[in-house]
Design a protein around this motif. Structure first.
Motif, PDB file in Angstrom:
ATOM      1  N   LEU A  71       0.613  -1.219   0.052  1.00 61.01           N
ATOM      2  CA  LEU A  71       0.069   0.059  -0.158  1.00 61.01           C
ATOM      3  C   LEU A  71       1.057   1.243   0.173  1.00 61.01           C
ATOM      4  CD1 LEU A  71      -2.583  -1.021   2.692  1.00 61.01           C
ATOM      5  CD2 LEU A  71      -3.083  -0.679   0.363  1.00 61.01           C
ATOM      6  N   CYS A  88     -10.429   5.632   3.158  1.00 62.92           N
ATOM      7  CA  CYS A  88     -10.496   4.305   3.444  1.00 62.92           C
ATOM      8  C   CYS A  88     -11.674   4.011   4.479  1.00 62.92           C
ATOM      9  CB  CYS A  88      -9.245   4.201   4.576  1.00 62.92           C
ATOM     10  SG  CYS A  88      -7.681   4.955   3.807  1.00 62.92           S
ATOM     11  N   THR A  92     -11.370  -2.022   9.426  1.00 60.96           N
ATOM     12  CA  THR A  92     -10.348  -2.898   8.439  1.00 60.96           C
ATOM     13  C   THR A  92      -9.158  -2.926   9.509  1.00 60.96           C
ATOM     14  OG1 THR A  92      -9.172  -2.810   6.621  1.00 60.96           O
ATOM     15  CG2 THR A  92      -9.796  -0.606   7.660  1.00 60.96           C
ATOM     16  N   THR A  96      -4.264  -0.268   6.689  1.00 56.61           N
ATOM     17  CA  THR A  96      -4.953   0.301   5.439  1.00 56.61           C
ATOM     18  C   THR A  96      -4.998   1.896   5.734  1.00 56.61           C
ATOM     19  OG1 THR A  96      -6.874  -1.487   5.254  1.00 56.61           O
ATOM     20  CG2 THR A  96      -7.118   0.659   4.165  1.00 56.61           C
ATOM     21  N   GLY A  97      -5.147   2.238   6.937  1.00 56.99           N
ATOM     22  CA  GLY A  97      -4.827   3.875   7.144  1.00 56.99           C
ATOM     23  C   GLY A  97      -3.769   4.401   7.460  1.00 56.99           C
ATOM     24  N   PRO A 107      -5.648  10.008   6.321  1.00 54.97           N
ATOM     25  CA  PRO A 107      -6.673   9.158   6.038  1.00 54.97           C
ATOM     26  C   PRO A 107      -7.991   9.580   6.608  1.00 54.97           C
ATOM     27  CG  PRO A 107      -5.320   8.238   7.925  1.00 54.97           C
ATOM     28  CD  PRO A 107      -4.969   9.804   7.277  1.00 54.97           C
ATOM     29  N   ILE A 142      -8.996   4.002  -0.997  1.00 55.47           N
ATOM     30  CA  ILE A 142      -8.716   2.393  -0.698  1.00 55.47           C
ATOM     31  C   ILE A 142      -9.851   1.607  -0.307  1.00 55.47           C
ATOM     32  CG2 ILE A 142      -6.951   0.914   0.535  1.00 55.47           C
ATOM     33  CD1 ILE A 142      -5.238   3.385   0.861  1.00 55.47           C
ATOM     34  N   VAL A 144     -11.274  -2.001   0.688  1.00 56.36           N
ATOM     35  CA  VAL A 144     -10.808  -3.265   1.001  1.00 56.36           C
ATOM     36  C   VAL A 144     -11.713  -4.395   0.881  1.00 56.36           C
ATOM     37  CG1 VAL A 144      -9.905  -4.422   3.346  1.00 56.36           C
ATOM     38  CG2 VAL A 144      -9.594  -1.828   3.270  1.00 56.36           C
ATOM     39  N   ASP A 170      -7.023  -2.777  -1.624  1.00 60.76           N
ATOM     40  CA  ASP A 170      -6.663  -3.383  -0.629  1.00 60.76           C
ATOM     41  C   ASP A 170      -7.145  -4.883  -0.720  1.00 60.76           C
ATOM     42  OD1 ASP A 170      -5.652  -4.369   1.657  1.00 60.76           O
ATOM     43  OD2 ASP A 170      -5.924  -2.677   3.033  1.00 60.76           O
TER      44      ASP A 170
END
Length: 383
Positions: A71, A88, A92, A96-97, A107, A142, A144, A170
């Motif tokens: 990422l 985002c 999750t 991710t963040g 984010p 993003i 997921v 993601d």
């Protein structure tokens, strides 16, 4: 003895069973690397990138050191930084963040769909407006593919196109799944995945990969992966990372990829059996139309009035482990509380976090063992 009275431990994810299945082939693959001693950038790395491209239909694959770095490398190659917002989902894993925050960008957390647990497009649209109100420039989203099921990529792509954002999928938990008949790895500008050992396709350490059809992005990714180097390794042209996948992990993944589709089919049989046996006592996961899952997790929601800690304790007494993904959504966690959320809040994330629980799930979960899990769930719920 009745199945549900047994207390010998059940593995949550049985990596050992897969190891036994592959047996000498893994030893031989690792042995080749130990003999040729090209521990970074060996021939197995290039072979793996080619096999992963063929598997997904992506034009390019860039392997790397983890799903988080996958990422981060895309965001760095695209010049994401301070003043930018990246949308985002909050429900999750923190990577991710985290990858966004590490670039200096913001984010901005959005809500998820209550059925699929994946990004909610209405909240995404509100989040883009929130970013602009805060004086941030929305640059990317993003989505997921949570717990193994693809996000609604067509809907996300439509919003992104309207708003001038790029999409970074993601797929850390979703690699191998399909959306509208196409394998993940071909949606958006790029797809990032993880080969963490517990993932459906996992190596024996950390590892990851990036999939894209964009040749210019690939050039940037390969530079970022090795300290931002240019044509001369001692003239670095951008900030970068030490982001390489080592050759031993590539060799292991090449062997595992050979049985991956068979394992996905087994995971789906396990999921179908769970759902048939448990749908009358808990809320079982549901697949959206046009989606398949690799069932990285089999996550249920408990009925109102059932205490999750008590439920987990009952299963533990029967030798059955559980896990909670995620007890706190990202916007509720200490390190991320200061970051903005989409207008309207994140009510679904906040409802999911207190009542989700995941059951043992892997390709080698045999019927008698699964029956133990099912019986214990019924006993714990009292139905």
């Amino acid at each position: 003895m009745n199945q549900h009275l047994r207390t010998d431990p059940v593995p949550f994810i049985d990596v050992g069973a897969q190891r036994r299945r592959l047996g000498p082939s893994l030893d031989e693959a690792v042995g080749k690397v130990l003999n040729h001693c090209q521990f970074l950038g060996g021939p197995e790395v290039l072979a793996l990138e080619a096999e992963l491209a063929a598997y997904t239909g992506a034009r390019y694959v860039v392997t790397c050191s983890s799903g988080t770095d996958a990422l981060l490398m895309v965001l760095m190659a695209k010049g994401i930084g301070p003043g930018d917002a990246v949308l985002c989902p909050s429900f999750t894993f923190c990577a991710t963040g985290e990858a966004v925050a590490l670039t200096g960008a913001t984010p901005l957390f959005v809500d998820v769909d209550e059925v699929t647990f994946n990004i909610d497009v209405a909240s995404l649209k509100r989040g883009i407006g929130t970013a602009r109100k805060l004086g941030l420039k929305p640059r990317a989203v993003i989505p997921v593919d949570l717990f193994g099921q693809a996000a609604d990529h067509a809907a996300v792509a439509a919003v992104a196109a309207d708003e001038g954002l790029f999409v970074l999928d993601d797929a850390a938990q979703g690699f191998g799944a399909t959306y509208q008949g196409k394998k993940l790895g071909t949606f958006g500008l790029a797809t990032a995945t993880s080969f963490f050992p517990a993932k459906p396709l996992g190596c024996f350490g950390d590892g990851g990969a990036i999939f894209t059809d964009d040749a210019e992005l690939v050039e940037g990714l390969r530079s970022v992966r090795v300290h931002g180097q240019g044509g001369d390794k001692y003239d670095n042209i951008r900030l970068g990372l030490t982001g390489r996948l080592d050759t031993i992990q590539a060799a292991i993944l090449l062997e595992k990829l050979k049985i991956f589709d068979d394992e996905i089919a087994s995971r789906n049989r396990v999921a179908e059996r769970y759902s048939a046996a448990l749908s009358d006592v808990v809320t079982v996961p549901r697949l959206a139309e046009g989606c398949s899952s690799v069932w990285a997790q089999y996550t249920i929601r408990l009925p109102k009035g059932v205490d999750r800690d008590g439920f987990a304790a009952t299963l533990k007494a029967h030798g059955i482990p559980t896990a909670i993904y995620y007890a706190k959504s990202m916007h509720q966690q200490t390190a991320y509380r200061a970051f903005p959320v989409a207008d309207g809040g994140l009510p679904v994330c906040e409802r999911l976090s207190p009542d989700v629980v995941s059951l043992p799930m892997h390709a080698y979960l045999d019927a008698p063992t699964q029956d133990r899990v099912i019986a214990a769930v019924h006993a714990a719920v009292g139905r």
